[in-house]
Scaffold this active site. Structure first.
Site, PDB file in Angstrom:
ATOM      1  N   LYS A 157     -10.836   3.609   2.920  1.00  0.00           N
ATOM      2  CA  LYS A 157     -10.392   4.990   2.696  1.00  0.00           C
ATOM      3  C   LYS A 157      -8.879   5.053   2.837  1.00  0.00           C
ATOM      4  CE  LYS A 157     -10.692   9.709   4.512  1.00  0.00           C
ATOM      5  NZ  LYS A 157      -9.263   9.832   4.847  1.00  0.00           N
ATOM      6  N   ASP A 195       0.336  -6.664   8.780  1.00  0.00           N
ATOM      7  CA  ASP A 195       1.532  -6.873   7.968  1.00  0.00           C
ATOM      8  C   ASP A 195       2.719  -7.341   8.803  1.00  0.00           C
ATOM      9  OD1 ASP A 195       0.144  -6.165   5.716  1.00  0.00           O
ATOM     10  OD2 ASP A 195       0.915  -4.114   5.617  1.00  0.00           O
ATOM     11  N   SER A 253      -9.805   4.856   7.361  1.00  0.00           N
ATOM     12  CA  SER A 253      -8.714   5.825   7.341  1.00  0.00           C
ATOM     13  C   SER A 253      -7.593   5.471   8.327  1.00  0.00           C
ATOM     14  CB  SER A 253      -9.283   7.221   7.611  1.00  0.00           C
ATOM     15  OG  SER A 253      -8.361   8.221   7.276  1.00  0.00           O
TER      16      SER A 253
END
Length: 746
Positions: A501, A487, A476
């Protein structure tokens, strides 16, 4: 963060609340707080169920009608929660229940929960019957020369066809319990006493299940049928969830657990009233609780743990009196009265922590800072109230980063292993500590509208080399942080693929929407999925999770742990990338770091030991049945003991500890449940485990050590792999744009 009803823990025979004796065994004056059977739903519970349905069918991210099709799924989930091992109900029982498959939706809409409560009441009856039958079997003993086996993994089994098959299943189950103790060296009299006490205690735990447990279990079945991360939280569960988010409560500052018939002090919280008093010690047993200076003392021997906790917690600056049986006295020892004033207590064990690892290679030594973050916590209430000292993961990590700088560290590892998430806002702000500014996560709601959330504060709390350590339990909010760091090419993500999740939940206080004037929480809260989040590169973490740049071996739990194991998990999707620029190009030295990692671990005794332990753990987890023949099991045990002895010898040679990962697989089985061992031995085991070398963390630190070495010897490489070309974080507002490099698509 996942809530499971207490019932599931009870059925697993590993509940924290364990009671040793049946009601008939208790002496005079030892009253148990037992429920009145049969259990029946309250008007408030029926109202809470209908209110939950209104929210779930209208405002859930993937709203589905509560109809006959949903009813069938709730039916399946309800019985899985009640009897996942298929050891209580028979096929005849299930045939009687079959008409309910299409009627549970009507039960909710019509505020008539008599049917699901009837099922729960029959479960209670069956559970008591089964344990009573097991106690009768103990009187006869067992023949361990027969060649038969017991299948303990019954996930895909059918319900027993009749009473005879159910009896045979419980005969084998009880026989296996006896055999485990026999293999551990117990004599028959001791085994009979231990198991009778265990089964009697189980009966008492079942008898203490109340209407809240029944309703909680049924509503969990409904909520989780909509998606794996939607939950219903009854008043008790809602309070505990709130505590876990703000890492504080008002009480005495003691961690409690039930052991035998008593509530026992397991740990004292630093700075709490219990520790400050000097009169409460680990191992003490609480026998009665009184409110204020003169309130009547309530005998709590044999009570459920959560009921005792409820008596001890209370408003700040109020008094609670405890009647305590000291740890160093027997059951007939002198009781002591202790008066404590409740205070706000911080749960520091779950807060961010730091340490420094010094890595040496030849003549070179470098300090690597480690920040362990168990959860993304935030005290929303204190923050809204303007409390300048409100608890927050980002605030704590900021402080720790400053301390690590003073310690002279050259690289930082953020350890997110088993961090199940928490506050989305905290994941966003924490990422901002490591980037200048920019988007962090994209959030899409049920209407398909996408909002980009990010960090708009210039500057970084840490601008040096960074690694994020993850495993399958990283979920999560932890995946949001890890994905953003990856990224941006801001740091290396290292470890196992994460949970997967990719959804956002919001809490709905059902009491706010109920008709009535009660100020006391009665209806509980709905933790409902309302959004899905996406990486800034456009991909979702849903199902796929985050794939590390440098992968460590998997432990094998991914087959039954992770988003991909849920039948009703949302599918993976992607959207357009956010407008962002990578801040470095870690691909410039990633292949070389991977090569050095592989070469080092191939020669590392600690790494080889970890691999061998993981292999043993996977082998143990893969077993679904076991022999009930003493001679065959004795051979097995000796083989396992030899393996464990080898592991312990290797551990002592590496780090001086006796800890072994494979112990968790039960290979050194003593036949006891956790609550049947002494608290002293349990705490010693935990202490020994903490002393064991953390091989994965050390290897992560060594990878950063390698990275630092390359950066120091190659200025051109340093300009590529350091954020913003190595510009100082204080001048980032004027830093040039990062070089255009391909955005990774992990």
């Amino acid at each position: 963060m996942k809530f499971r009803p207490a019932l599931v823990l009870l059925l697993a025979f590993t509940a924290t609340c364990a009671f040793a004796q049946s009601a008939a065994d208790l002496g005079a004056g030892k009253a148990r707080k037992a429920a009145t059977w049969p259990l029946a739903p309250t008007v408030g519970e029926a109202q809470a169920a209908q209110l939950s349905a209104r929210f779930l069918t209208r405002f859930h991210y993937d709203a589905q009608p509560l109809d006959d099709a949903m009813s069938a799924r709730i039916y399946k989930a309800y019985f899985k929660l009640l009897d996942s091992e298929k050891v209580f109900f028979t096929q005849a029982d299930m045939a009687k229940f079959a008409p309910l498959k299409t009627k549970l939706d009507d039960a909710i809409w019509n505020q008539d929960l008599s049917a699901p409560f009837a099922v729960f009441n029959l479960y209670l009856q069956r559970a008591v019957e089964r344990m009573t039958y097991a106690r009768e079997l103990l009187k006869k003993g067992f023949d361990f020369s027969a060649d038969e086996s017991y299948t303990f993994d019954r996930e895909h089994a059918d319900w027993p066809k009749d009473q005879a098959e159910l009896d045979d299943l419980w005969r084998k189950r009880t026989k296996n319990d006896w055999l485990r103790l026999k293999l551990a060296g117990k004599d028959d009299a001791d085994i009979r006493k231990t198991l009778d006490k265990r089964y009697a205690g189980y009966i008492e735990r079942v008898r203490q299940l109340d209407g809240q447990d029944a309703f909680q279990t049924f509503m969990t079945a409904y909520a989780e049928t909509t998606d794996p991360h939607t939950d219903y939280l009854g008043p008790r569960a809602a309070e505990n969830f709130d505590i876990s988010m703000k890492l504080s409560l008002e009480g005495i500052g003691a961690v409690l657990q039930a052991r035998d018939d008593y509530t026992q002090i397991r740990e004292l919280v630093p700075g709490g009233p219990a520790l400050k008093s000097g009169r409460i010690k680990v191992g003490d047993r609480i026998v009665a609780v009184g409110q204020g200076d003169k309130g009547a003392m309530v005998d709590v021997i044999g009570w459920r743990l959560d009921d005792v906790v409820n008596l001890i917690r209370g408003k700040k600056d109020t008094t609670v009196r405890l009647e305590v049986l000291p740890a160093d006295t027997g059951l007939d020892g002198k009781h002591e009265m202790v008066s404590l004033v409740r205070q706000k207590v911080s749960i520091e064990e779950q807060a961010a922590k730091k340490k420094v690892i010094e890595i040496k290679d030849g003549d070179v030594s470098r300090k690597i800072g480690v920040i362990e973050l168990p959860a993304f916590y935030s005290d929303f209430g204190a923050r809204s109230a303007g409390d300048k000292n409100y608890k927050s993961a980002t605030r704590d990590v900021t402080k720790l980063l400053g301390e690590l700088k003073q310690d002279g560290v050259q690289g930082v590892v953020v350890d997110l292993r088993n961090n199940g998430g928490g506050s989305l806002a905290e994941a966003n702000s924490l990422t901002g500590l490591f980037i200048d500014k920019g988007p962090v996560v994209q959030v899409r709601d049920s209407r398909g509208e996408v909002e980009v959330q990010g960090d708009d504060q210039p500057g970084m709390a840490w601008s040096g080399p960074l690694a994020v350590l993850v495993n399958r339990g990283t979920a999560s909010a932890s995946e949001i942080f890890s994905a953003a760091i990856q990224d941006y090419h801001r740091g290396l993500v290292i470890g196992e693929p994460t949970f997967g999740k990719g959804t956002v939940q919001n809490l709905v206080d059902l009491d706010r929407y109920a008709q009535g004037d009660s100020e006391k929480p009665e209806l509980g809260e709905l933790k409902m999925t309302i959004q899905e989040f996406f990486r800034i590169n456009g991909g979702s973490t849903q199902l796929k999770g985050v794939t590390p740049d440098i992968e460590f071996p998997k432990n094998g739990d991914d087959k039954d742990f992770g988003e991909s194991t849920y039948e009703n998990a949302l599918k993976w999707t992607q959207i357009a990338p956010a407008d962002y620029q990578v801040v470095a190009n870690l691909n410039a030295y990633l292949p070389q770091l991977q090569k050095l990692h592989a070469e080092r671990t191939a020669k590392s005794p600690a790494w080889k030991l970890m691999l061998d332990e993981l292999a043993q753990y996977r082998a143990m987890r893969a077993k679904t049945a076991t022999s009930l023949n003493f001679a065959a099991r004795e051979v097995e045990r000796k083989q396992l003991e030899a393996v464990q002895a080898d592991f312990r010898t290797r551990h002592r040679a590496i780090d001086g500890s006796d800890a072994s990962l494979a112990d968790d697989a039960g290979s050194l089985d003593d036949g006891l449940n956790a609550n049947e061992r002494s608290l002293k031995s349990e705490l010693k085991q935990e202490k020994d485990a903490k002393k064991a070398k953390d091989v994965q963390l050390n290897e992560t630190a060594h990878i950063l050590f390698d990275a630092l070495g390359m950066i120091k010897t190659d200025p051109k490489l340093a300009s590529e792999v350091l954020p913003y070309g190595g510009k100082d974080s204080g001048s980032l507002a004027a830093a040039p744009a990062a070089p255009a490099t391909p955005k990774p698509t992990h």
